[in-house]
Design an enzyme around this catalytic site. Structure first.
Site, PDB file in Angstrom:
ATOM      1  N   GLU A  64      54.230  34.888  41.916  1.00  0.00           N
ATOM      2  CA  GLU A  64      54.172  33.476  42.311  1.00  0.00           C
ATOM      3  C   GLU A  64      55.533  32.805  42.128  1.00  0.00           C
ATOM      4  O   GLU A  64      55.930  31.957  42.939  1.00  0.00           O
ATOM      5  CB  GLU A  64      53.078  32.759  41.519  1.00  0.00           C
ATOM      6  N   GLU A 109      45.199  38.881  39.494  1.00  0.00           N
ATOM      7  CA  GLU A 109      44.338  37.948  38.766  1.00  0.00           C
ATOM      8  C   GLU A 109      42.848  38.249  38.941  1.00  0.00           C
ATOM      9  O   GLU A 109      42.047  38.019  38.034  1.00  0.00           O
ATOM     10  CB  GLU A 109      44.639  36.506  39.215  1.00  0.00           C
TER      11      GLU A 109
END
Length: 263
Positions: free
Chosen positions: A117, A137
């Site tokens: 990210e 995730e």
């Protein structure tokens, strides 16, 4: 010049600022303190007129950023406590994304979860051949929440982005380059030298024009084409009126290297 905080090393080499996330024993995982120190380092480098390019990397041989600090995340209880982390990481990542100075990610190892990210917010990404990136995730019962779901679908084909997030699988440096998530895959031993060389080439350019170019690209990407073209037309008018533009043209005509002053 070198500046240190608990988790971040900041140094300036000529016109290049280098931020190193310095938590190698935690694989440079991000917690609130580290994020706030990253923001402090960015603010320092952005405020220094002698810094033209900002690089960011991770300490050690294994990781760029292995993700969020799971110990910290697991210790959080209640929505307000989670929101604190979410608000800080979104704010800091937006600061990197919106910086007026060109940014280069030096992806020296694993860039997982928050590491991927973070790299999605940077202008140019050089990745070590042995490195891996991914958004795992989902394997923790989570999904990318630091801007990853939105940035990744804007930077790679949607079906591949969904595969990456739905499976949590990692991809190689070579796959990251093929998908357009990274610019170049480089042997680890040469990675920092390659990044510094690229940063030096960019630092040679007009810092004012680089700032205006970055703003034009950032704002234009959020507009319909017609509006973006009108925005570009207005911006190039500003550029043509700068001293650096005239210096660049004179240098070309005089067959010499331009001496840009950022004005």
């Amino acid at each position: 010049m070198t500046l240190h905080t608990d988790n971040i090393l900041t140094e300036i080499k000529q016109r290049i600022g280098i931020i190193t996330i310095n938590r190698p024993h935690q694989l440079n995982a991000l917690d609130v303190a580290t994020l706030e120190q990253m923001e402090q380092a960015l603010t320092t480098l952005e405020g220094d007129p002698g810094v033209h390019v900002i690089m960011i990397t991770g300490a050690g041989d294994k990781a760029f950023v292995a993700g969020g600090d799971i110990v910290d995340l697991n210790s959080r209880q209640g929505l307000a406590h989670y929101n604190e982390f979410a608000e800080v990481i979104h704010r800091v990542f937006r600061r990197f994304e919106n910086s007026d100075k060109p940014t280069i990610g030096v992806i020296n190892g694993w860039a997982l979860g928050g590491g991927t990210e973070l790299l999605l917010t940077l202008d140019i990404r050089l990745i070590a051949e042995e490195a891996r990136i991914g958004l795992p995730e989902i394997t923790l019962g989570l999904f990318p929440g630091a801007g990853g779901t939105q940035r990744v679908i804007r930077q790679m084909p949607l079906c591949r982005a969904k595969e990456l997030m739905f499976t949590g699988d990692q991809i190689t440096a070579q796959e990251a380059v093929a998908l357009g998530l990274c610019n170049h895959s480089v042997p680890r031993a040469a990675l920092m030298d390659e990044a510094l060389a690229m940063a030096a080439r960019i630092a040679d350019k007009s810092p004012l024009v680089l700032k205006l170019l970055k703003r034009n690209l950032r704002h234009g990407a959020e507009m319909p084409l017609g509006a973006a073209l009108a925005h570009e037309q207005a911006m190039i008018g500003l550029v043509l009126d700068t001293r650096d533009a005239h210096e660049g043209c004179r240098a070309f005509l005089e067959k010499r290297k331009a001496d840009f002053k950022g004005a």
